[in-house]
Design a protein around this motif. Sequence first.
Motif, PDB file in Angstrom:
ATOM      1  N   ASN A   1       5.509 -48.544  30.108  1.00 46.91           N
ATOM      2  CA  ASN A   1       6.076 -49.401  31.153  1.00 46.91           C
ATOM      3  C   ASN A   1       5.697 -50.865  30.954  1.00 46.91           C
ATOM      4  O   ASN A   1       6.537 -51.753  31.140  1.00 46.91           O
ATOM      5  CB  ASN A   1       5.640 -48.929  32.536  1.00 46.91           C
ATOM      6  N   ILE A   2       4.454 -51.117  30.585  1.00 49.71           N
ATOM      7  CA  ILE A   2       4.032 -52.503  30.333  1.00 49.71           C
ATOM      8  C   ILE A   2       4.812 -53.079  29.154  1.00 49.71           C
ATOM      9  O   ILE A   2       5.266 -54.233  29.196  1.00 49.71           O
ATOM     10  CB  ILE A   2       2.507 -52.566  30.096  1.00 49.71           C
ATOM     11  N   THR A   3       4.985 -52.297  28.100  1.00 54.57           N
ATOM     12  CA  THR A   3       5.742 -52.768  26.937  1.00 54.57           C
ATOM     13  C   THR A   3       7.202 -53.027  27.305  1.00 54.57           C
ATOM     14  O   THR A   3       7.790 -54.025  26.868  1.00 54.57           O
ATOM     15  CB  THR A   3       5.651 -51.730  25.793  1.00 54.57           C
ATOM     16  N   PHE A   4       7.786 -52.168  28.102  1.00 55.06           N
ATOM     17  CA  PHE A   4       9.166 -52.363  28.542  1.00 55.06           C
ATOM     18  C   PHE A   4       9.308 -53.648  29.347  1.00 55.06           C
ATOM     19  O   PHE A   4      10.245 -54.437  29.133  1.00 55.06           O
ATOM     20  CB  PHE A   4       9.630 -51.155  29.366  1.00 55.06           C
ATOM     21  N   ILE A   5       8.381 -53.888  30.259  1.00 49.58           N
ATOM     22  CA  ILE A   5       8.418 -55.119  31.057  1.00 49.58           C
ATOM     23  C   ILE A   5       8.212 -56.336  30.162  1.00 49.58           C
ATOM     24  O   ILE A   5       8.864 -57.379  30.349  1.00 49.58           O
ATOM     25  CB  ILE A   5       7.365 -55.054  32.184  1.00 49.58           C
TER      26      ILE A   5
ATOM     27  N   ILE B   1      -1.301 -38.651  28.825  1.00 50.67           N
ATOM     28  CA  ILE B   1       0.095 -38.811  29.232  1.00 50.67           C
ATOM     29  C   ILE B   1       0.231 -39.994  30.191  1.00 50.67           C
ATOM     30  O   ILE B   1       1.137 -40.826  30.057  1.00 50.67           O
ATOM     31  CB  ILE B   1       0.632 -37.513  29.885  1.00 50.67           C
ATOM     32  N   LEU B   2      -0.679 -40.088  31.154  1.00 48.91           N
ATOM     33  CA  LEU B   2      -0.652 -41.197  32.104  1.00 48.91           C
ATOM     34  C   LEU B   2      -0.882 -42.531  31.396  1.00 48.91           C
ATOM     35  O   LEU B   2      -0.202 -43.521  31.676  1.00 48.91           O
ATOM     36  CB  LEU B   2      -1.710 -40.986  33.190  1.00 48.91           C
ATOM     37  N   TYR B   3      -1.813 -42.568  30.441  1.00 48.20           N
ATOM     38  CA  TYR B   3      -2.079 -43.791  29.683  1.00 48.20           C
ATOM     39  C   TYR B   3      -0.827 -44.238  28.924  1.00 48.20           C
ATOM     40  O   TYR B   3      -0.434 -45.411  28.994  1.00 48.20           O
ATOM     41  CB  TYR B   3      -3.235 -43.560  28.708  1.00 48.20           C
ATOM     42  N   PHE B   4      -0.183 -43.325  28.221  1.00 41.12           N
ATOM     43  CA  PHE B   4       1.001 -43.699  27.449  1.00 41.12           C
ATOM     44  C   PHE B   4       2.181 -44.056  28.354  1.00 41.12           C
ATOM     45  O   PHE B   4       3.002 -44.903  28.006  1.00 41.12           O
ATOM     46  CB  PHE B   4       1.375 -42.603  26.453  1.00 41.12           C
TER      47      PHE B   4
ATOM     48  N   ILE C   1      -5.318 -55.693  24.820  1.00 41.49           N
ATOM     49  CA  ILE C   1      -5.477 -55.210  26.200  1.00 41.49           C
ATOM     50  C   ILE C   1      -5.266 -53.704  26.265  1.00 41.49           C
ATOM     51  O   ILE C   1      -5.989 -52.990  26.972  1.00 41.49           O
ATOM     52  CB  ILE C   1      -4.522 -55.967  27.141  1.00 41.49           C
ATOM     53  N   PHE C   2      -4.302 -53.200  25.494  1.00 40.37           N
ATOM     54  CA  PHE C   2      -4.101 -51.746  25.436  1.00 40.37           C
ATOM     55  C   PHE C   2      -5.349 -51.050  24.892  1.00 40.37           C
ATOM     56  O   PHE C   2      -5.727 -49.981  25.363  1.00 40.37           O
ATOM     57  CB  PHE C   2      -2.901 -51.396  24.567  1.00 40.37           C
TER      58      PHE C   2
END
Length: 154
Positions: free
Chosen positions: A57-61, A49-52, A22-23
């Motif tokens: 955030n998705i990885t943290f969640i 920067i916005l993409y990373f 998905i990334f």
Amino acid sequence: MWEINNLSQLSGLFYSVIMGVIFGILYDVLRAVRIITNFKNFTVFFQDILYFFIIANITFIYFLSVTNGEIRFYILIGAFIGFLAYFFTISKFVILLFKILFSRTLKLIIGISKLFYRFFDFCDLKITTFLKNVLKCFKKVLKKCKCMLYTNRK
């Protein structure tokens, strides 16, 4: 306290590989937009920067939901493997599909905006001519009215 077993680790690895794919798809969407529109390096920098930031955030969640917030190395490796597997297999086809989709969407938006421009230009022309005619009639009425003072040079 919760326990982690082999099945939960295997499912966490599997879902992290899907998350990596998905990334990759999100990155290809960003790449297709960059190819169609010519952004400057400054804009590309902030897009990255916005993409990373979004990916972090998705990885943290994902870490919070799967491992109760504990960082597991196999999940990071799984996401990386998923991204690389996607990138080296079907990324070229997907980016071609996105380029076609975005370019046609852009052409459609440009065509619709030209129609709106022509419509509003036509309305502007009709409204201005109507207002000019109303003002001429109003001026004639004011000239005929004796109770109004009108500058009339003789």
